[in-house]
Enzyme design. Sequence first.
Site, PDB file in Angstrom:
ATOM      1  N   SER A  64      19.591 -31.404 -39.619  1.00 32.68           N
ATOM      2  CA  SER A  64      18.962 -30.096 -39.585  1.00 32.68           C
ATOM      3  C   SER A  64      18.737 -29.520 -38.399  1.00 32.68           C
ATOM      4  CB  SER A  64      17.923 -30.075 -40.642  1.00 32.68           C
ATOM      5  OG  SER A  64      17.327 -29.037 -40.868  1.00 32.68           O
ATOM      6  N   ASP A 270      18.542 -22.106 -38.448  1.00 27.77           N
ATOM      7  CA  ASP A 270      18.391 -23.574 -38.017  1.00 27.77           C
ATOM      8  C   ASP A 270      19.730 -24.195 -37.821  1.00 27.77           C
ATOM      9  OD1 ASP A 270      18.811 -24.264 -40.660  1.00 27.77           O
ATOM     10  OD2 ASP A 270      17.495 -25.953 -40.740  1.00 27.77           O
ATOM     11  N   ASP A 272      21.478 -26.569 -39.386  1.00 30.81           N
ATOM     12  CA  ASP A 272      22.503 -26.800 -40.384  1.00 30.81           C
ATOM     13  C   ASP A 272      22.438 -25.422 -41.324  1.00 30.81           C
ATOM     14  OD1 ASP A 272      20.001 -27.143 -41.627  1.00 30.81           O
ATOM     15  OD2 ASP A 272      20.847 -28.825 -42.863  1.00 30.81           O
ATOM     16  N   SER A 492       3.618 -35.881 -42.940  1.00 32.97           N
ATOM     17  CA  SER A 492       4.714 -35.281 -42.979  1.00 32.97           C
ATOM     18  C   SER A 492       6.006 -36.304 -43.722  1.00 32.97           C
ATOM     19  CB  SER A 492       5.280 -35.212 -41.314  1.00 32.97           C
ATOM     20  OG  SER A 492       6.722 -35.251 -41.215  1.00 32.97           O
ATOM     21  N   THR A 494       9.104 -36.075 -42.519  1.00 38.34           N
ATOM     22  CA  THR A 494      10.207 -36.238 -41.606  1.00 38.34           C
ATOM     23  C   THR A 494       9.926 -36.540 -40.328  1.00 38.34           C
ATOM     24  OG1 THR A 494       9.930 -33.738 -40.744  1.00 38.34           O
ATOM     25  CG2 THR A 494      11.440 -34.201 -42.818  1.00 38.34           C
TER      26      THR A 494
HETATM   27  C1  16G Z   1      12.549 -30.726 -44.938  1.00 38.67           C
HETATM   28  C2  16G Z   1      12.555 -29.920 -46.050  1.00 38.67           C
HETATM   29  C3  16G Z   1      11.944 -28.536 -46.032  1.00 38.67           C
HETATM   30  C4  16G Z   1      10.182 -29.059 -45.616  1.00 38.67           C
HETATM   31  C5  16G Z   1      10.186 -30.025 -44.510  1.00 38.67           C
HETATM   32  C6  16G Z   1       9.075 -30.349 -44.297  1.00 38.67           C
HETATM   33  C7  16G Z   1      14.487 -29.835 -47.734  1.00 38.67           C
HETATM   34  C8  16G Z   1      15.898 -29.300 -48.021  1.00 38.67           C
HETATM   35  N1  16G Z   1      13.985 -29.726 -46.390  1.00 38.67           N
HETATM   36  O1  16G Z   1      13.230 -30.069 -43.776  1.00 38.67           O
HETATM   37  O2  16G Z   1      11.764 -27.888 -47.043  1.00 38.67           O
HETATM   38  O3  16G Z   1       9.704 -27.910 -45.377  1.00 38.67           O
HETATM   39  O4  16G Z   1      11.223 -30.959 -44.535  1.00 38.67           O
HETATM   40  O5  16G Z   1       8.867 -31.232 -43.042  1.00 38.67           O
HETATM   41  O6  16G Z   1      13.817 -30.346 -48.557  1.00 38.67           O
HETATM   42  P1  16G Z   1       7.616 -32.023 -42.889  1.00 38.67           P
HETATM   43  O7  16G Z   1       7.481 -32.978 -44.406  1.00 38.67           O
HETATM   44  O8  16G Z   1       7.788 -32.792 -41.703  1.00 38.67           O
HETATM   45  O9  16G Z   1       6.428 -31.262 -42.879  1.00 38.67           O
HETATM   46 MG    MG Z   2      17.865 -27.206 -41.943  1.00 39.76          MG
END
Ligand code: 16G
Ligand code: MG
EC number: 5.4.2.3
Length: 532
Positions: A64, A270, A272, A492, A494
Amino acid sequence: MDLGTLKESCSQYNNPSKVKLTYGTAGFRAEASLLPSTVYRCGLLMALRALKTGGVTGLVVTASHNPVEDNGVKLVDPTGYMLDQAWEAWANKLAAADDEDGTCAVVQELFQVEDIPYGSSTVMLAHDTRPSADALVKAAAAGVAAMGSLPIACGQLTTPQLHWMVRQCNAGLKHKEKAYYEALATGYARLVSGHPAPSEGLIVDCANGVGAAKLQVLADRLAPGLSAELRNTGAEGLNDCCGADFLQKERRLPAGFQDVPEGARCASLDGDADRLVYFQRRGAADEVHLFDGDRIAVLAALLVMDLLRSLITAEQPPPTVGIVQTAYANGASTAYIEEKLKCEVRVTPTGVKHLHAAAEEFDVGIYFEANGHGTVLFSAALVQRLHELGDDSGPAKALLALVDMVNQAVGDALSGVLLVEAALRRKKWGLPEWAALYTDLPSRQLKVKVADRSVVTTSHAETRVESPSGLQQLIDSAVAAAPSGRAFVRPSGTEDVVRVYAEAATQSAADDLARLVARHVHSIAAGVGLSP
Ligand code: 16G
Ligand code: MG
């Protein structure tokens, strides 16, 4: 399934790094060299998921908006939605297996526990523009093939395109990439027919990602109906000082936009192409006025409600319309939706899977995260009713065009561009009219590095901290002292950080509140979970 062959295949994709990746908010994401074993095992998983459901599943190799060195996987269920949450635990278990014996043991357990029939299934594979894609797609395909299933390589696609294709395929409908452009383009053309195009074209920041080539196809298909100049369309510089995530977090002009005039209508995808924000240059420096996901949701709601209003007949109950947001939604947008649009607002935890599920509870469920990921879902019952009203009703025809144009599987920046452009065009609005709907409350986001982000747990759609104890009380008193203050923290999904969000009546009050809350997170969460 021949266990010997499976074991042999699995042994090619063991995990030498011993780094155990976990399924985050939207799948697995990491530095690309750490990923082959996990992506291979996701291939196994999606073949099994396809056997279990009797449908075709999908897998996209993408990270992404992350930097180009990273990569990841997003997994697609036969509905076209993200992988069923109940299966995330299986994904983690597979990813954590030590070696081929461990991997085979999880596969066998999966067959048994999920009562999966033996046989052959199909998994559609796609990837974005990252240089690490080829090796990882190969790993995914090897995983699918090891289960005796068929990997279909669909090549470079945006994430939402693969979601769309999987959904269509399982519904027995046209599902090739060409059919995607056809559906979006004809939907748009029907929706704007009779509404003159604005004199100024759109300028799009494509984040040097996969959306560039795909949006170009769509724009060519629609020309002159959609006048769009695409920038940041290169093979280098993916998400580097550009893209929707950069815009939303940095609030300044992306690379390659220094020459755009102040009033120009700009948008940004973004890496993707599953997120979209609009923006406009503000002043001489590189400041921007951001039109985020909340504002796109409001515009979409205005369009839908205008059409529904002219559709509603006395004898039938009006369709339900709901807007789904997360705690990140600007308070001013929520107030506008509730007080001016008189529309129901639902708040869910962050992550598309949560918003999507809530949106499905309405006839028209509009969901957007502030970061620009979202879509408009129409219930099967409403679509059927619209078909019955058919050709005699202009609003029904326009709503059906919207159903075709707006990706029903997942948030899609390409169909999002068409949604915004169509809504503005039908209203004869430019960005100033859209901006004038409401004024965002000043906000600030910060991130705090802690030893273990999982020590922070939340409830009430991430608006309250459950642990560590005492943190919520400190946040409460900080919020109480800020004019029109609101703040929350969450780990988070991610990145290895705890995120802080604050908003208040003035920018400096929002900044102060965010900093104070971040200090509390730091001092309380830092020590928790550390070994003595
Ligand atoms: C991912 C999620 C997005 C969310 C983000 C939060 C999907 C397809 N994408 O990009 O919805 O806003 O994570 O990131 O679900 P964070 O947990 O690091 O704040
Ligand atoms: Mg994306």
